[in-house]
Design an enzyme around this catalytic site. Structure first.
Site, mmCIF file in Angstrom:
data_model
loop_
_atom_site.group_PDB
_atom_site.id
_atom_site.type_symbol
_atom_site.label_atom_id
_atom_site.label_comp_id
_atom_site.label_asym_id
_atom_site.label_seq_id
_atom_site.Cartn_x
_atom_site.Cartn_y
_atom_site.Cartn_z
ATOM 1 N N PRO A 125 -8.820 7.522 4.770
ATOM 2 C CA PRO A 125 -8.094 6.380 5.328
ATOM 3 C C PRO A 125 -7.607 5.362 4.303
ATOM 4 C CG PRO A 125 -10.443 6.228 5.820
ATOM 5 C CD PRO A 125 -10.212 7.594 5.261
ATOM 6 N N GLY A 126 -8.088 5.450 3.076
ATOM 7 C CA GLY A 126 -7.569 4.558 2.049
ATOM 8 C C GLY A 126 -6.269 5.033 1.441
ATOM 9 N N ALA B 270 -7.868 25.993 11.167
ATOM 10 C CA ALA B 270 -7.278 24.654 11.243
ATOM 11 C C ALA B 270 -5.782 24.756 11.010
ATOM 12 C CB ALA B 270 -7.916 23.724 10.220
ATOM 13 N N ARG C 298 0.841 -1.186 0.000
ATOM 14 C CA ARG C 298 0.000 0.000 0.000
ATOM 15 C C ARG C 298 0.886 1.250 0.000
ATOM 16 N NH1 ARG C 298 -3.033 -3.055 -1.558
ATOM 17 N NH2 ARG C 298 -5.027 -3.767 -0.671
ATOM 18 N N GLU C 299 0.562 2.179 -0.881
ATOM 19 C CA GLU C 299 1.219 3.477 -0.907
ATOM 20 C C GLU C 299 0.268 4.512 -0.310
ATOM 21 O OE1 GLU C 299 2.256 4.235 -4.949
ATOM 22 O OE2 GLU C 299 3.794 2.667 -5.018
ATOM 23 N N GLU D 110 -2.872 32.003 3.505
ATOM 24 C CA GLU D 110 -3.534 32.505 4.703
ATOM 25 C C GLU D 110 -3.694 34.027 4.681
ATOM 26 O OE1 GLU D 110 -1.333 31.083 8.014
ATOM 27 O OE2 GLU D 110 -2.089 29.026 7.856
ATOM 28 N N GLU E 228 -3.721 10.715 7.804
ATOM 29 C CA GLU E 228 -4.067 11.982 8.448
ATOM 30 C C GLU E 228 -5.296 11.821 9.343
ATOM 31 O OE1 GLU E 228 -5.146 16.652 7.427
ATOM 32 O OE2 GLU E 228 -5.354 15.123 5.882
ATOM 33 N N GLU F 74 -3.598 27.927 16.426
ATOM 34 C CA GLU F 74 -4.160 28.152 15.095
ATOM 35 C C GLU F 74 -5.324 29.147 15.146
ATOM 36 O OE1 GLU F 74 -2.974 27.330 12.323
ATOM 37 O OE2 GLU F 74 -1.466 25.855 12.906
#
Length: 203
Positions: free
Chosen positions: A125-126, A86, A47-48, A155, A130, A103
């Site tokens: 999640p695949g 965030a 998995r990458e 920003e 994060e 933040e």
């Protein structure tokens, strides 16, 4: 259709599999691209994915139950998105709630007298590890002018906007907001409010 035996508990839980090989494919400015060969027991897979430091998002709620959203350009999707404040967990050893306070001050010139954890989620999640912790910030006050952070790059052009929590929920449900932190955070805040804030966790 019936299920024999005890009913499953719909609760996510850590369940790491043995990593047989780990390869750094690309070292990035913020996150890395890695490849891992994983033993699933009956088979092995490669998995990458993006190796990400994690992040925090803040649903800042004022006394009128308005949510602060910031308009920010996101180049990968070529969109200006309305998002809550965030940021990355990129300061070593910094607790997530302290990162959230930093933040909020840097992006919105605000401090909060009360912090609660609303929810946490994996963004993709695949393809990435994060994880974002979403905090509820209340009892807001402005950062003194002399202590304010100088914003740069994307920003620097952020536009703030206060919207009622109910209107923000409508914006999510009608597809007008598509940032994952905005979508998850706004719906979590509305659900928590409707339950008398009983679902909030300690920050």
């Amino acid at each position: 259709m019936t299920v024999d035996g005890p009913r499953p508990d719909p609760t996510d839980h850590p369940a790491p599999r043995p990593v047989l090989e780990h390869e750094l494919l690309h070292h990035g400015k913020i996150w890395d691209l890695v490849s891992e060969r994983v033993d699933l027991g009956e088979s092995q897979v490669v998995r990458e994915f993006l190796d990400h430091p994690g992040a925090v998002a803040i649903i800042a709620l004022d006394q009128q139950e308005r949510v602060l959203l910031l308009r920010q350009y996101r180049h990968p999707v070529r969109h200006e998105l309305w998002e809550p404040p965030a940021g990355l967990l990129d300061v070593e050893g910094e607790p997530p709630v302290r990162a959230a306070a930093r933040e909020l001050a840097e992006e919105a010139d605000l401090r909060a007298g009360r912090w609660d954890l609303l929810t946490e989620f994996f963004t993709s999640p695949g393809g990435s590890d994060e994880r974002i912790a979403v905090y509820l910030a209340r009892d807001l006050s402005p950062v003194p002018e002399a202590e304010r952070f100088t914003r740069e790059d994307e920003e620097a052009g952020m536009v703030p906007f206060w919207v009622s929590l109910d209107d923000a929920v409508d914006a999510v449900l009608t597809g007008r907001l598509s940032s994952p932190s905005a979508t998850v955070g706004i719906l979590a805040a509305a659900a928590a409010r409707d339950r008398g804030w009983m679902t909030l966790r300690e920050a």
